[in-house]
Design an enzyme around this catalytic site. Sequence first.
Site, PDB file in Angstrom:
ATOM      1  N   ASP A 191     -23.773  23.779  -1.144  1.00  0.00           N
ATOM      2  CA  ASP A 191     -24.917  22.861  -1.180  1.00  0.00           C
ATOM      3  C   ASP A 191     -25.010  22.212  -2.559  1.00  0.00           C
ATOM      4  OD1 ASP A 191     -27.292  21.566  -0.553  1.00  0.00           O
ATOM      5  OD2 ASP A 191     -28.543  23.331  -0.924  1.00  0.00           O
ATOM      6  N   ASP A 196     -19.574  28.672 -11.579  1.00  0.00           N
ATOM      7  CA  ASP A 196     -20.091  27.986 -12.775  1.00  0.00           C
ATOM      8  C   ASP A 196     -18.988  27.162 -13.437  1.00  0.00           C
ATOM      9  OD1 ASP A 196     -18.974  30.491 -13.212  1.00  0.00           O
ATOM     10  OD2 ASP A 196     -20.406  31.104 -14.754  1.00  0.00           O
ATOM     11  N   ASP A 246     -23.622  18.113  -3.915  1.00  0.00           N
ATOM     12  CA  ASP A 246     -24.462  17.074  -4.535  1.00  0.00           C
ATOM     13  C   ASP A 246     -23.825  16.598  -5.837  1.00  0.00           C
ATOM     14  OD1 ASP A 246     -26.383  17.447  -2.522  1.00  0.00           O
ATOM     15  OD2 ASP A 246     -28.050  17.256  -3.933  1.00  0.00           O
ATOM     16  N   LYS A 262     -18.427  33.786  -7.026  1.00  0.00           N
ATOM     17  CA  LYS A 262     -18.971  34.353  -8.262  1.00  0.00           C
ATOM     18  C   LYS A 262     -18.609  35.840  -8.249  1.00  0.00           C
ATOM     19  CE  LYS A 262     -21.530  34.156 -12.022  1.00  0.00           C
ATOM     20  NZ  LYS A 262     -21.074  33.486 -13.250  1.00  0.00           N
ATOM     21  N   TYR A 320     -29.139  31.421   2.616  1.00  0.00           N
ATOM     22  CA  TYR A 320     -30.067  30.549   3.356  1.00  0.00           C
ATOM     23  C   TYR A 320     -30.465  31.163   4.691  1.00  0.00           C
ATOM     24  CZ  TYR A 320     -28.952  26.806   0.006  1.00  0.00           C
ATOM     25  OH  TYR A 320     -28.785  26.057  -1.135  1.00  0.00           O
TER      26      TYR A 320
HETATM   27  C1  IPM Z   1     -28.146  19.685   2.549  1.00  0.00           C
HETATM   28  C2  IPM Z   1     -29.601  19.909   2.260  1.00  0.00           C
HETATM   29  C3  IPM Z   1     -30.089  21.074   3.108  1.00  0.00           C
HETATM   30  C4  IPM Z   1     -29.231  22.262   2.793  1.00  0.00           C
HETATM   31  C5  IPM Z   1     -31.561  21.421   2.944  1.00  0.00           C
HETATM   32  C6  IPM Z   1     -32.461  20.252   3.185  1.00  0.00           C
HETATM   33  C7  IPM Z   1     -31.948  22.581   3.829  1.00  0.00           C
HETATM   34  O1  IPM Z   1     -29.788  20.131   0.911  1.00  0.00           O
HETATM   35  O2  IPM Z   1     -27.802  19.401   3.696  1.00  0.00           O
HETATM   36  O3  IPM Z   1     -27.350  19.812   1.623  1.00  0.00           O
HETATM   37  O4  IPM Z   1     -29.483  22.959   1.844  1.00  0.00           O
HETATM   38  O5  IPM Z   1     -28.280  22.500   3.511  1.00  0.00           O
HETATM   39 MG    MG Z   2     -28.065  19.780  -0.256  1.00  0.00          MG
END
Ligand code: IPM
Ligand code: MG
Length: 361
Positions: free
Chosen positions: A246, A222, A250, A190, A142
């Site tokens: 990231d 993975d 989620d 990985k 990133y």
């Molecule tokens: C998070 C979000 C951010 C990230 C994005 C919006 C840049 O997905 O905080 O997880 O990838 O860190």
């Molecule tokens: Mg995120």
Amino acid sequence: MKKNIAVIRGDGIGPEIVNEAIKVLDVIAEKYGHTFVYTDADMGGCAIDKYGDPLPQSELDKCLAADSVLLGAVGGPKWDSVPGNMRPEKGLLRIRAGMGVYSNNRPAKIWPQLASASPLKPEIVEKGIDFIIVRELIGGIYFGDHKTYEQGEKISEDVMKYSESEIERIGRIGFETAKKRRGKLCSVEKSNVLDTSRLWKSVMHRLAEEYPEVELSDMLVDNCAMQIVKNPAQFDVIVTENMFGDILSDEASMITGSIGMIPSSSLGATSNGLYEPIHGSAPDIAGMDVANPIGTVLSAAMMLRYSFDMPAEADDIEDCVGRVLSKGYRTGDIMSGGEGLKRVGCSKMGDLISAEIKAKK
Ligand code: IPM
Ligand code: MG
């Protein structure tokens, strides 16, 4: 105690959810005799509209001058066509780097009241879900060079780079976190493909010698994605690089019922931290008073715990969120399953949590 909090409301549902967290913080201030002073800072799409920049220096300075930063969410389709380096999300990446908050802590814990909202089978949920993802936040792909160029066709490149010292400082947070919990650290990478991952793994094993009380294991990313849904009870602390963290965070949030419930803290070398829910700006429901403010309210609780050294106040918020859930109140995202649930909006949820804190002795 008096604390200065920089507040970034951001875009989409950001302003609504931040309002509810401030409601709760104000009740805490009154109950425990603190003063919280809020300074608004613009970041994301709203800052692009106002200044042509997702995070002008003046706004970052407000955050650096504060004792901590509370953030809602940024981004939305309105800014989809702006160039990559000027997108709302770039504001988020820049504030993280500007504040030097390299360690992002994202808990995945199931609230017993919400067990039926988990998409996993009950027999998996029953074994318990209580782990933390420690995500490296200001390095990796990133933050590497990004470019797109023509060579007969369009070609894009994003560079993933990690130094030993970057890995070591996040690794230490992983080991320290595990030490305070159940003593299990899973390093996710990985290493069967990536050089950065092989370096990651070797640094983690070097550090392990300094933390004999922590049991270190390695897992390929993975496989980890699979294990999180197959047997989440095996995890205590996961430490991983930026992009993997990231994605996995989620996934981890979803198995606990809703991404709307999950807070996060981001810290670096000082106590000035950045606190935000892990979900996005949800433009489709913005302004409708239906968003779940609990992830942001719990982020405010983390701020009290980790940046302001106010553990009793943080416990109070977390406990009262639990009480409100136990009484059956739910925002739309956590309505599924269970009987006699009462659907409430964003602002009502904030009112209920605040009232619970006020009423509790
Ligand atoms: C998070 C979000 C951010 C990230 C994005 C919006 C840049 O997905 O905080 O997880 O990838 O860190
Ligand atoms: Mg995120």
